[in-house]
Structure formats: structure tokens, C-alpha cells
Design an enzyme around this catalytic site. Sequence first.
Site, short mmCIF file in Angstrom:
data_model
loop_
_atom_site.label_atom_id
_atom_site.label_comp_id
_atom_site.label_asym_id
_atom_site.label_seq_id
_atom_site.Cartn_x
_atom_site.Cartn_y
_atom_site.Cartn_z
N HIS A 167 0.87 -1.18 0.00
CA HIS A 167 0.00 0.00 0.00
C HIS A 167 0.91 1.23 0.00
O HIS A 167 1.75 1.40 0.87
CB HIS A 167 -0.91 0.03 1.23
CG HIS A 167 -1.78 1.26 1.25
ND1 HIS A 167 -2.99 1.32 0.60
CD2 HIS A 167 -1.60 2.48 1.82
CE1 HIS A 167 -3.52 2.52 0.77
NE2 HIS A 167 -2.70 3.24 1.51
N CYS A 168 0.71 2.09 -1.00
CA CYS A 168 1.55 3.29 -1.15
C CYS A 168 0.78 4.51 -0.68
O CYS A 168 -0.23 4.89 -1.29
CB CYS A 168 1.97 3.45 -2.61
SG CYS A 168 3.00 4.91 -2.91
N LYS A 169 1.24 5.13 0.39
CA LYS A 169 0.54 6.31 0.90
C LYS A 169 0.68 7.50 -0.04
O LYS A 169 -0.17 8.40 -0.05
CB LYS A 169 1.07 6.68 2.28
CG LYS A 169 2.55 7.04 2.33
CD LYS A 169 2.99 7.29 3.77
CE LYS A 169 4.47 7.63 3.86
NZ LYS A 169 4.91 7.84 5.26
#
Length: 290
Positions: free
Chosen positions: A117-119
Site C-alpha cells: 500500500h503506497c501512501k
Amino acid sequence: TLTKMVQGRAYVFLVFLLISIYSYHTVKLCIVQAPFFQDRGIGFILVISFWTFLALVFSFCYLMASTMHPGKPPPSLMRPNVGEDPYRYCQMCRIEKPPRCHHCKTCGHCSLKMDHHCKWLDNCVGWDNFKYFFLAVNYAFTLVVFNLGLSFLRLLYPIVHDGVKSFWAFRDTFAYGWEIYFFIVVSVILLVQSVILGIMFFWTWFLISKNMTTIDWFCCKGVGPGHSYDRGFYRNVREVLGYPIIWFLPIRWGIQGDGVHFESTNNDTEFINSPPPEHIGGSEKSRLLV
């Protein structure tokens, strides 16, 4: 939650704010105002055209990676739990998870061939949007290095060519006095960011060359040099980027596979969805896997 949504949007806003800052820094200060481009010749046209191309392709890839679903498991996998291995069934989505599919607590859904998951995208990276994420990293790194090169040229040219010897004389090469401070601060940020993006650049190339995801790496490191899905450099890259002629274009043509079935080379396809090894810390487990 609302807090997570606001935080995610804030990171996306920050990315486009940086793009705006870099645009002013590079186009206005390092190209338009640069003494070596005052003739507005072929060099000026080529440089500004190349920078525009990089910026546009990066922006498109970033938007696609941040808005596209990373990969929905097919509806045929949705069914009640009948007591299977809990690492192969998602209680929250009520779906049988294929190999390399994981549930993201932040997004609230399962993603095929989930990488992480890439913020900065406010989205997961998975089967459907990994190419756009990969290209966004590559074009961002190229763009930052290009900007940094123009910054050094803008700094050195007045000193070497015009004999500028003092800070105040160098400041006079800018239209406004405050622009030199802006130029220095942004150049330092570019230098730091080039190192960070350089690490990401080589990391993403390493992953696709081995047909691995970040989760695969955390699960498999220390086990050995080979793993189930490594089929050789060309076939590994083809699975992510498609036909070689469009490897660096934001087009998903010729990508092999469906994100559900993966060809195994050593008959251990169950390993990726097994419990992670003990040497992975608890915080990493909770962040990467469900």
C-alpha cells in the site's frame, strides 16, 4: 475512516505541489532565465520539449496508479468459508484468495498480486496498476535527475563562463532577488529526492526482473536465491510491462497472465500465501499482510 482518507489525499496534494514547484524552478529559472538559452535556439526547444514530455508522462502514470483499482479478484472466487486454510480465505471480503493476493487494511479490499500500500498514491499497488507505478517511479527519477542536472548547469555557467565570483553577482542573474533562495532550497530538495528515487528505481527493477513483489520479498528473503515465480528476466519483465516495444509507454498491451494463476517453477506455489517467516517483525506483518 475520514482521517485516513484526508491523510491519503494530503499526500497526493503534496505530490502535485512538488510538481508545481519543480516546474517553476526548472522551466522558469533553469531554462527560460538561463544565460545559455537566451538565443532560444534548437537546444532550448529540445530541452523544454524533453522536460515537458517527462512531466506529462509521469503525471499520467501517477494518476493512473493512484486511481486504478490494483486488481479485483474475480466474482467466481466469492463464497462462504468452509474451513479452508485462513491464509487462503479472506474473512472480510469473503473470498478465496488466489496466490499473491492479500487484503489491505487501509483500502479495505483484497488486491491481486499485491505489492504494497503506497501512501503517496493513496492506493494499493497490485496486478492492474503495477506498470503505472513502475513507470511513475522511473519517470520521476529521470525527471528529478534531469532537473538536478539543469540546476548544476545554471549554477556553474555564470561562474565558469561569465567569471561571477560572489553570491551577490550570481543573484543578479535572476529576475528577482528571492528567486536565488528558492533556487538553492529546491536544488537541495532535488538532490535528496534523487537519492530516494534512485533507490526506488533500482528496487522496482530488481523486483520485476525476479518476478517478485515487495510482499514476496519479505516472505522469501533468507530462503534461497530462487522462488516459485522466477521464469527468467525476459518473461518476468514481459509479465509486468507487456510487449518490449511499449515497455516504457503507459500502455498495458501484451501483459501475460490474469493475476490469478501463476506459472510455478518448483512446485511451491503455496509458500507465498503461507504464514510469513519468523524473522519478519510484527509491525511488518501487520503492515504488509493479512
